[in-house]
Design an enzyme around this catalytic site. Structure first.
Site, PDB file in Angstrom:
ATOM      1  N   GLY A 103       0.838  -1.191   0.000  1.00 31.92           N
ATOM      2  CA  GLY A 103       0.000   0.000   0.000  1.00 31.92           C
ATOM      3  C   GLY A 103       0.873   1.241   0.000  1.00 31.92           C
ATOM      4  O   GLY A 103       1.951   1.243  -0.600  1.00 31.92           O
ATOM      5  N   CYS A 104       0.447   2.277   0.667  1.00 36.81           N
ATOM      6  CA  CYS A 104       1.173   3.546   0.715  1.00 36.81           C
ATOM      7  C   CYS A 104       2.625   3.350   1.101  1.00 36.81           C
ATOM      8  O   CYS A 104       2.938   2.838   2.173  1.00 36.81           O
ATOM      9  CB  CYS A 104       0.492   4.479   1.715  1.00 36.81           C
ATOM     10  SG  CYS A 104       1.442   5.949   2.125  1.00 36.81           S
ATOM     11  N   PHE A 105       3.545   3.767   0.212  1.00 36.13           N
ATOM     12  CA  PHE A 105       4.962   3.530   0.511  1.00 36.13           C
ATOM     13  C   PHE A 105       5.477   4.390   1.654  1.00 36.13           C
ATOM     14  O   PHE A 105       6.442   4.021   2.321  1.00 36.13           O
ATOM     15  CB  PHE A 105       5.858   3.626  -0.727  1.00 36.13           C
ATOM     16  CG  PHE A 105       5.661   4.772  -1.683  1.00 36.13           C
ATOM     17  CD1 PHE A 105       5.137   5.993  -1.305  1.00 36.13           C
ATOM     18  CD2 PHE A 105       6.032   4.601  -3.022  1.00 36.13           C
ATOM     19  CE1 PHE A 105       4.992   7.034  -2.210  1.00 36.13           C
ATOM     20  CE2 PHE A 105       5.895   5.634  -3.941  1.00 36.13           C
ATOM     21  CZ  PHE A 105       5.363   6.866  -3.534  1.00 36.13           C
TER      22      PHE A 105
END
Length: 216
Positions: free
Chosen positions: A36-38
């Site tokens: 998901g969101c890095f």
């Protein structure tokens, strides 16, 4: 004793120390994961013992030189560099699984679509076997099938500079919350997205196991 001779000895000593240090640096290894969101994956793994660096990027698609605005079928990923004298690939995969929702095939938390799908990349057969074993063990713990795939080697494209260490940046940015630091924007995003709440709902007391300072 001549000064030039002393200088030669000093330089020889420095080269000897460098030679001793170089092998340790050369031993650093890496794995690439999509969670998901890095920003969030970076923030978690910077708190894991043995991790010496994290880099946000893109991987898993076919486009060359992807960007945040145009990365085609690439996922957001993080390259995790680690010291194998302190930790290992299997351990890091186990930790990774406990920082995501491995039951969600359509994205992560509030972020949906291909960019935010999860994946574990293995550089060789040994890593692939270790990852599969970690996934199977996690599936047994949860009593449900893990949908996070184990995939092969991948080309890693580093993301733009402003994405690196976003979670602790003091640079100001305009958001729906007003003008705040990137660090504050990250905290508000992570909370609003429900990431930690969902991870704890799934994993219970195993949530963020191995992350030295858990998210509040």
């Amino acid at each position: 004793m001549p000064l030039t001779f002393l200088r030669t000895l000093a330089l020889s000593g420095l080269f000897a120390v460098a030679a001793l240090v170089a092998p340790a640096q050369a031993e650093t290894r890496s794995l690439v994961v999509a969670g998901g969101c890095f920003w969030c994956v970076e923030a978690d793994f910077d708190k894991v013992a043995g991790v010496v660096g994290t880099v946000s990027g893109y991987a898993g698609g076919e486009m060359d030189n992807p960007t945040y605005r145009n990365h085609g079928r690439h996922r957001e990923v993080v390259r995790i560099d680690y010291d194998p004298a302190v930790t290992d690939y299997r351990t890091l995969v186990e930790i990774f699984l406990r920082t995501i929702d491995p039951l969600d095939a359509g994205g992560q938390f509030c972020d949906r679509g291909r960019s935010y799908e999860t994946a574990i990349h293995a550089a060789d057969d040994a890593e692939k076997q270790a990852a599969i074993e970690a996934v199977n063990e996690a599936s047994q713990v949860l009593g449900r099938p893990i949908v996070t795939p184990v995939e092969g080697p991948v080309t890693f494209w580093q993301a733009e500079d402003y994405h690196q260490n976003y979670y602790k940046s003091e640079e100001s940015v305009l958001t729906r919350f007003g003008i705040i630091t990137r660090a504050d924007a990250y905290v508000k995003y992570r909370d609003a997205c429900g990431r930690d709440e969902r991870v704890r709902e799934i994993w219970g007391d195993q949530a963020y196991r191995g992350v030295e300072k858990q998210q509040s």
